[in-house]
Design an enzyme around this catalytic site. Structure first.
Site, mmCIF file in Angstrom:
data_model
loop_
_atom_site.group_PDB
_atom_site.id
_atom_site.type_symbol
_atom_site.label_atom_id
_atom_site.label_comp_id
_atom_site.label_asym_id
_atom_site.label_seq_id
_atom_site.Cartn_x
_atom_site.Cartn_y
_atom_site.Cartn_z
ATOM 1 N N ASP A 115 -1.367 -0.369 6.230
ATOM 2 C CA ASP A 115 -1.576 0.323 7.504
ATOM 3 C C ASP A 115 -3.045 0.409 7.871
ATOM 4 O O ASP A 115 -3.370 0.671 9.029
ATOM 5 C CB ASP A 115 -0.992 1.740 7.454
ATOM 6 C CG ASP A 115 -1.801 2.656 6.542
ATOM 7 O OD1 ASP A 115 -2.216 3.736 7.008
ATOM 8 O OD2 ASP A 115 -2.028 2.287 5.380
ATOM 9 N N ASP B 262 -0.117 5.135 0.773
ATOM 10 C CA ASP B 262 -0.359 6.171 1.774
ATOM 11 C C ASP B 262 -0.402 5.580 3.180
ATOM 12 O O ASP B 262 -1.213 4.701 3.477
ATOM 13 C CB ASP B 262 -1.687 6.879 1.480
ATOM 14 C CG ASP B 262 -1.660 7.574 0.130
ATOM 15 O OD1 ASP B 262 -0.909 8.544 -0.015
ATOM 16 O OD2 ASP B 262 -2.383 7.126 -0.781
ATOM 17 N N ASP C 17 0.871 -1.166 0.000
ATOM 18 C CA ASP C 17 0.000 0.000 0.000
ATOM 19 C C ASP C 17 0.918 1.229 0.000
ATOM 20 O O ASP C 17 2.101 1.121 0.355
ATOM 21 C CB ASP C 17 -0.884 -0.036 1.246
ATOM 22 C CG ASP C 17 -1.674 1.234 1.432
ATOM 23 O OD1 ASP C 17 -2.384 1.630 0.487
ATOM 24 O OD2 ASP C 17 -1.568 1.853 2.509
#
Length: 202
Positions: free
Chosen positions: A173, A19, A17
């Site tokens: 995250d 961001d 991922d």
């Protein structure tokens, strides 16, 4: 390095991922959201922003329209938000624990970015940080139909790299991204609130 997390696994590809995982962009994105939303007398809290992390911007605009009974034009807002995001790009830093892994496995394992963000801001941020060279492919919001928690983006990443999904390791995250990794039947390492890596146990 990865054996300390998965001693019995030999992963063949790494899917990241972007961001909040590779780059600490969440503050810049939240600032951009709220500058854009001010025109509609709306704000997005840090908690809500985090809860929706992983969703494409267009989808969040649709959700905001439904939630607040407003008519924010998605195409216009997407362009405006990107301008506001770019104005804060100098605030963005790498996430060290993840970059250590990326640099360690560069040239030995294929890697791809798999994100709900649009291609232009991702490419611009990668270039700003000087880390474009590490990734063979960028899988962005324009490249797939069903966003996280659907597994589509991670399955596409595995396909682009030519690796069986079961042999891919995801770095995430956000809750939605972790769910997407689980739905793709991939192992996952989470970037926690202290920017450390922890194994996700499904």
């Amino acid at each position: 390095m990865l054996k300390s997390f998965f001693p019995d696994r030999d992963h063949k590809a790494l899917l990241f991922d972007f961001d909040g995982t590779v780059a600490d962009t969440m503050g810049a994105h939240l600032k951009a959201w709220n500058i854009g939303l001010a025109s509609y007398n709306l704000t997005l809290s840090k908690e809500q922003h985090q809860a929706w992390a992983g969703r494409p911007t267009r989808k969040i605009v649709e959700m905001l329209n439904e939630m607040h009974k407003v008519q924010i034009p998605a195409d216009v807002f997407l362009k405006e938000k990107e301008v506001h995001y770019f104005s804060a790009i100098n605030e963005i830093k790498e996430i060290k624990a993840v970059m250590d892994v990326i640099k360690h496995y560069h040239r030995s394992l294929p890697m791809a970015i798999v994100t709900g963000s649009r291609r232009h801001p991702v490419e611009t941020t990668l270039k700003h940080l000087g880390i474009t060279k590490y990734f063979e492919h960028l899988i962005c919001a324009e490249d797939y139909q069903n966003g996280k928690p659907a597994p589509d983006c991670f399955l596409l990443g595995a396909e682009k790299l030519g690796i069986d999904p079961a042999e891919c390791l995801v770095f995430e995250d956000a809750h939605l991204g972790i769910e997407a990794a689980r739905n793709a039947q991939m192992d996952c390492l989470k970037v926690d609130e202290f920017q450390n890596l922890v194994v996700v146990k499904y």
